[in-house]
Design a protein around this motif. Structure first.
Motif, mmCIF file in Angstrom:
data_model
loop_
_atom_site.group_PDB
_atom_site.id
_atom_site.type_symbol
_atom_site.label_atom_id
_atom_site.label_comp_id
_atom_site.label_asym_id
_atom_site.label_seq_id
_atom_site.Cartn_x
_atom_site.Cartn_y
_atom_site.Cartn_z
ATOM 1 N N ALA A 1 0.798 -1.227 0.000
ATOM 2 C CA ALA A 1 0.000 0.000 0.000
ATOM 3 C C ALA A 1 0.825 1.269 0.000
ATOM 4 O O ALA A 1 0.501 2.229 -0.695
ATOM 5 N N SER A 2 1.896 1.334 0.787
ATOM 6 C CA SER A 2 2.597 2.587 1.017
ATOM 7 C C SER A 2 4.007 2.542 0.459
ATOM 8 O O SER A 2 4.808 1.671 0.814
ATOM 9 N N SER A 3 4.337 3.495 -0.392
ATOM 10 C CA SER A 3 5.700 3.613 -0.902
ATOM 11 C C SER A 3 6.626 4.246 0.131
ATOM 12 O O SER A 3 7.842 4.029 0.096
ATOM 13 N N TYR A 4 6.056 4.996 1.051
ATOM 14 C CA TYR A 4 6.861 5.681 2.072
ATOM 15 C C TYR A 4 7.242 4.727 3.197
ATOM 16 O O TYR A 4 8.297 4.870 3.808
ATOM 17 N N GLY A 5 6.415 3.752 3.477
ATOM 18 C CA GLY A 5 6.680 2.825 4.566
ATOM 19 C C GLY A 5 5.774 3.019 5.756
ATOM 20 O O GLY A 5 5.827 2.245 6.703
ATOM 21 N N SER A 6 4.915 4.033 5.701
ATOM 22 C CA SER A 6 3.952 4.262 6.777
ATOM 23 C C SER A 6 2.811 5.106 6.244
ATOM 24 O O SER A 6 3.008 6.278 5.924
ATOM 25 N N VAL A 54 3.735 16.986 -0.104
ATOM 26 C CA VAL A 54 3.528 18.433 -0.175
ATOM 27 C C VAL A 54 4.628 19.157 0.570
ATOM 28 O O VAL A 54 5.191 20.138 0.102
ATOM 29 N N SER A 55 4.953 18.702 1.761
ATOM 30 C CA SER A 55 5.986 19.316 2.595
ATOM 31 C C SER A 55 6.339 18.314 3.681
ATOM 32 O O SER A 55 5.799 17.218 3.740
ATOM 33 N N ALA A 56 7.238 18.689 4.547
ATOM 34 C CA ALA A 56 7.663 17.798 5.629
ATOM 35 C C ALA A 56 6.651 17.851 6.769
ATOM 36 O O ALA A 56 6.951 18.269 7.886
ATOM 37 N N GLN A 89 2.406 9.017 5.719
ATOM 38 C CA GLN A 89 2.760 9.852 6.865
ATOM 39 C C GLN A 89 3.520 11.097 6.448
ATOM 40 O O GLN A 89 3.404 12.144 7.075
ATOM 41 N N ASP A 90 4.301 11.019 5.358
ATOM 42 C CA ASP A 90 5.074 12.188 4.908
ATOM 43 C C ASP A 90 4.273 13.092 3.987
ATOM 44 O O ASP A 90 4.819 14.010 3.404
ATOM 45 N N SER A 91 2.961 12.852 3.837
ATOM 46 C CA SER A 91 1.990 13.597 3.019
ATOM 47 C C SER A 91 2.086 13.271 1.536
ATOM 48 O O SER A 91 1.411 13.908 0.727
ATOM 49 N N SER A 92 2.907 12.295 1.131
ATOM 50 C CA SER A 92 2.850 11.802 -0.244
ATOM 51 C C SER A 92 1.591 10.949 -0.416
ATOM 52 O O SER A 92 0.977 10.516 0.561
ATOM 53 N N ILE A 93 1.214 10.716 -1.661
ATOM 54 C CA ILE A 93 -0.014 9.972 -1.973
ATOM 55 C C ILE A 93 0.322 8.823 -2.918
ATOM 56 O O ILE A 93 1.049 8.997 -3.904
#
Length: 370
Positions: free
Chosen positions: A226-231, A277-279, A253-257
């Motif tokens: 599901a998540s490319s960021y890991g969370s 979008v931002s940190a 969690q890092d606001s990426s989609i």
């Protein structure tokens, strides 16, 4: 977040329900199990009312109640349902009388309040449920045209309580979704006319799909990254690709989609990632046509300990989303509750956002249709 009551703001007539909406649900996306405001027509006057996450006692008289309806958006009344604890709620017509009823997650129990059709509700009755987490939603899972109740467990389970048609529910039957403490939605994933169970659990790494059949949900879920960021924080369902099938949009969690496209057979294709979008933290997310072009867009709440805002990504076609456009909110933590509907009756989708903690409030962002 622990709250001890549910607040219902009754519209004085500024809003109107979206045409074609389900009984009691005014153009609002599915509930996904977190403390959530809900749009509904609680008093059957044809206007959209708002039920924010909650309050302890009735609030003082509205200081802007004497202003014109267009200014105050028509929310003068504030009836309160008092409970020892309340964490989450869902709205739907359980009894088949055309009036919206309430179910409330009160930790060890589910509280059921029957709607009177005038903005008031019966005293809540308790249904004891074991090992319940925050997730709670409604959907017709057995095809009898009655809204059934689903809630998440503290382990890797989602439980179903079938509607008996008179405001009561059957004993819970649990299903293993193989992801811990899931948030979930019920939606027809494979186009067979039955509502399937889609869950996101744990750190949001895995999406779980249990397909529905004539004999109930399958016993072994299909799992997808599901998540490319890991969370991942939250997810939403909507037809982003325009093929008539619900896709999955994951807010990391890092606001990426991450966008996972429906393959039409009950699964989801390899994800596409749209940059953060931002940190800041990704919070609630929803899918809806915001600019009236017939495509499903994405709106997401983003927050930190310094600022909070709404981020809109318009659907560009070909499974692509635009660069985000941001709109400020009053809470630095972003929105923990997010709902969409036509609040002021102008035919455009508006945003109702609820925050928490010392900045707890409900904000309305009016849509322009563009």
């Amino acid at each position: 977040m622990r709250i001890a009551g549910l607040l219902l703001l009754i519209s004085a007539g500024c809003g109107k329900p979206h045409s074609g909406g389900d009984a009691g649900l005014i153009d609002s996306p599915p509930s996904d199990g977190d403390p959530d405001g809900t749009l509904l027509d609680g008093n059957a006057d044809g206007s959209v009312d708002s039920m924010p996450p909650g309050t302890l006692t009735p609030e003082p008289a509205d200081p802007v109640a004497s202003l014109p309806c267009a200014t105050r958006l028509g929310f003068p009344g504030r009836p309160v349902i008092t409970l020892a604890d309340a964490l989450n709620s869902a709205v739907g017509d359980f009894t088949g009388d055309g009036k919206p009823d309430l179910v409330i997650n009160a930790y060890a129990t589910i509280q059921v309040a029957i709607g009177m059709g005038d903005g008031t509700y019966s005293p809540p009755t308790a249904v004891v449920v074991p090992n319940m987490n925050t997730a709670l939603t409604l959907g017709d899972v057995n095809g009898d045209a009655k809204l059934d109740l689903l809630f998440g467990g503290t382990a890797q389970s989602v439980s179903v309580m079938l509607n008996n048609g008179s405001g009561g529910f059957s004993a819970a039957q649990s299903y293993n979704v193989m992801v811990p403490s899931p948030q979930f939605e019920v939606v027809d994933v494979n186009g067979d006319g039955r509502k399937d169970l889609v869950s996101l659990g744990g750190q949001g790494l895995t999406l779980s799909v249990l397909l529905n059949s004539a004999s109930g949900f399958t016993t072994t879920p299909a799992l997808f990254a599901a998540s490319s960021y890991g969370s991942a924080r939250y997810f939403a369902l909507g037809d982003v690709s325009g093929d008539g099938r619900p896709d999955v949009v994951v807010h990391n969690q890092d606001s990426s989609i991450d966008l996972l496209l429906n393959d039409g057979s009950g699964g989801f294709l390899v994800r596409t990632t749209f940059a953060a979008v931002s940190a800041m933290y990704g919070e609630r997310i929803a899918v809806r046509d915001l600019n009236s072009d017939g495509r499903q867009d994405v709106i997401a709440a983003i927050g930190s300990n310094l600022s909070g805002f709404m981020s809109v990504r318009l659907n560009q076609g070909n499974n692509m989303l635009s660069s985000p456009v941001s709109y400020g909110t009053g809470s630095p933590w972003g929105a923990r509750a997010l709902d969409l509907g036509d609040v002021n009756g102008d035919g455009h989708v508006d945003v109702v956002a609820g925050s928490q903690g010392e900045y707890s409030d409900v904000e309305i962002l009016l849509g322009t249709g563009s």
